[in-house]
Design an enzyme around this catalytic site. Structure first.
Site, PDB file in Angstrom:
ATOM      1  N   SER A 129      19.908 -77.012 -30.296  1.00 23.16           N
ATOM      2  CA  SER A 129      19.237 -77.324 -28.918  1.00 23.16           C
ATOM      3  C   SER A 129      17.982 -77.717 -29.220  1.00 23.16           C
ATOM      4  CB  SER A 129      19.357 -76.213 -28.215  1.00 23.16           C
ATOM      5  OG  SER A 129      20.464 -75.707 -27.811  1.00 23.16           O
ATOM      6  N   GLU A 244      32.797 -71.171 -31.464  1.00 23.73           N
ATOM      7  CA  GLU A 244      31.698 -70.553 -30.837  1.00 23.73           C
ATOM      8  C   GLU A 244      32.252 -70.173 -29.084  1.00 23.73           C
ATOM      9  OE1 GLU A 244      26.983 -70.798 -30.020  1.00 23.73           O
ATOM     10  OE2 GLU A 244      27.983 -72.294 -30.064  1.00 23.73           O
TER      11      GLU A 244
END
Length: 403
Positions: A129, A244
């Protein structure tokens, strides 16, 4: 599909349960009860014990240090870890970068990195991110320019969990700015001690330092730390993200938390009687338990699905949405069970509790009550990390409904 637990799997569960009972140190399990940002030293001790048994990363290929367990055995194993209150392990290393190195890394990278992950000697964090590229990772701006035998990395990552205690970071970087966004991304492994890297911790709302900003200024990274091929990092990241999001269903965790919720309901009094005797509250527990059962079956279907099935990306998104919502809800119900008393109790590293405000702690406090409201606050992020649920709904709408 019909699932049943065989006698072999029942025996396997007994074996795992007995091993954890005999080999997990009591002080670690005491702290693990609070399920809140485990100590690195605790995780390392647990990883060494599991690795000695050959159980550190059962979902890895056997030639990389994994096991030949069935999907059901792996699921049972995770259930027993959570039931025993074993601290959450180094998920960035075990669950994310490890499988990528197994699948796409070269032999030298496997020899160099995998043993340290398995033994709890090397800790990792995920550098995906950025300030303007969260769930939309293809918009990332961090660049890696090749100069001879090195890449020169510049840019910034944010919300990087555990970067303040990690040794290495796996990073998505842009190595080609001329092609379409997904096609110009590469996957680099970077030592956090490399000159030019700055880690700035971010205080979270629940008063912890687990999230971080990571800055890269002319950081030299050896070309040998590139996983797979240059500009193919998006392909590797998609596999990582699918795993994930599937694990973000958090079924073993929610099942453990549900047991805690029932305990709190049975021991917490409201108007002189336990919450477990208040029908509206019991109805909420029953509703959560039914939805959890449905989620568990969905996860099992994915575990037994054909590898490489393109439909799994949408299913992983669906599991992430439903699982993260239940993950939040069970924590919120635990906090509701504690009522005003809950704000007085937060976990400390030594496994004890601290009173935040005099007079607010209930007369009888057991370990199940410690840290409940703090965990509920932290889990507000569950519907954001791993790809915000709003984005996951868009993936589902496009892949499943054709919208």
């Amino acid at each position: 599909m019909e699932f049943s637990v065989s006698t072999v799997e029942l025996e396997f569960r007994r074996e795992v349960r007995q091993f954890l009972h005999e080999q997990m140190p009591g002080d670690i399990l005491q702290r693990g009860k609070h399920d809140f940002h485990s100590l690195r030293s605790d995780i390392s001790r647990v990883m060494k014990a599991l690795n000695a048994k050959g159980w550190a990363a059962p979902h890895w290929p056997a030639d990389c240090g994994g096991t030949d367990w069935t999907p059901m055995q792996r699921f049972i194993y995770l259930e027993e870890l959570r039931r025993a209150r074993v601290p959450v392990l180094d998920r960035p290393g075990i669950d994310l970068v490890g499988p990528v190195i197994c699948a796409f890394g070269n032999d030298e990278q496997k020899r160099r990195f995998l043993p340290g992950i398995l033994n709890g000697d090397t800790f990792w964090c995920q550098g995906f991110s950025e300030p303007n590229a969260g769930s939309d990772l293809a918009s990332l701006k961090t660049t890696a320019r090749r100069e001879g035998d090195h890449y020169i990395v510049n840019g910034q990552k944010i919300w990087t969990s555990e970067a303040n205690r990690a040794d290495w970071i796996f990073v998505l970087v842009r190595t080609d700015t001329e092609t379409k966004p997904q096609a110009g991304i590469s996957f680099l492994l970077i030592d956090l001690k490399t000159p030019g890297i700055e880690v700035r911790p971010i205080w979270s709302v629940e008063e912890t330092l687990t999230l971080n900003e990571v800055f890269f200024q002319d950081v030299k990274v050896p070309v040998g730390n590139l996983v797979g091929e240059e500009n193919k990092g998006w392909t590797y990241a998609k596999q990582l993200l699918a795993f994930e999001r599937t694990t973000s269903a958090e079924v073993p965790h929610i099942k453990r938390d549900l047991l805690q919720l029932k305990h709190l309901a049975a021991t917490t009094l409201r108007r002189g009687k336990p919450l477990a005797e208040w029908r509206p509250f019991v109805a909420r527990i029953a509703d959560l338990e039914i939805r959890l059962l449905a989620l568990e079956w969905s996860v099992l279907r994915v575990l037994y699905a054909r590898e490489g099935d393109p439909a799994l990306n949408a299913v992983a998104s669906l599991l992430k949405v439903r699982g993260s919502e239940l993950f939040q809800e069970v924590a919120q119900l635990c906090a509701m069970a504690m009522g005003d008393h809950g704000v007085a109790l937060i976990p400390e590293p030594d496994g004890h509790h601290m009173l935040r405000h005099d007079g607010l702690a209930p007369d009888v406090v057991d370990d199940e009550a410690i840290g409940v409201p703090v965990r509920a606050i932290f889990r507000r992020s569950a519907t954001i990390y791993g790809g915000a649920n709003e984005v996951q709904r868009n993936i589902i709408a496009k892949a499943v409904l054709g919208l």
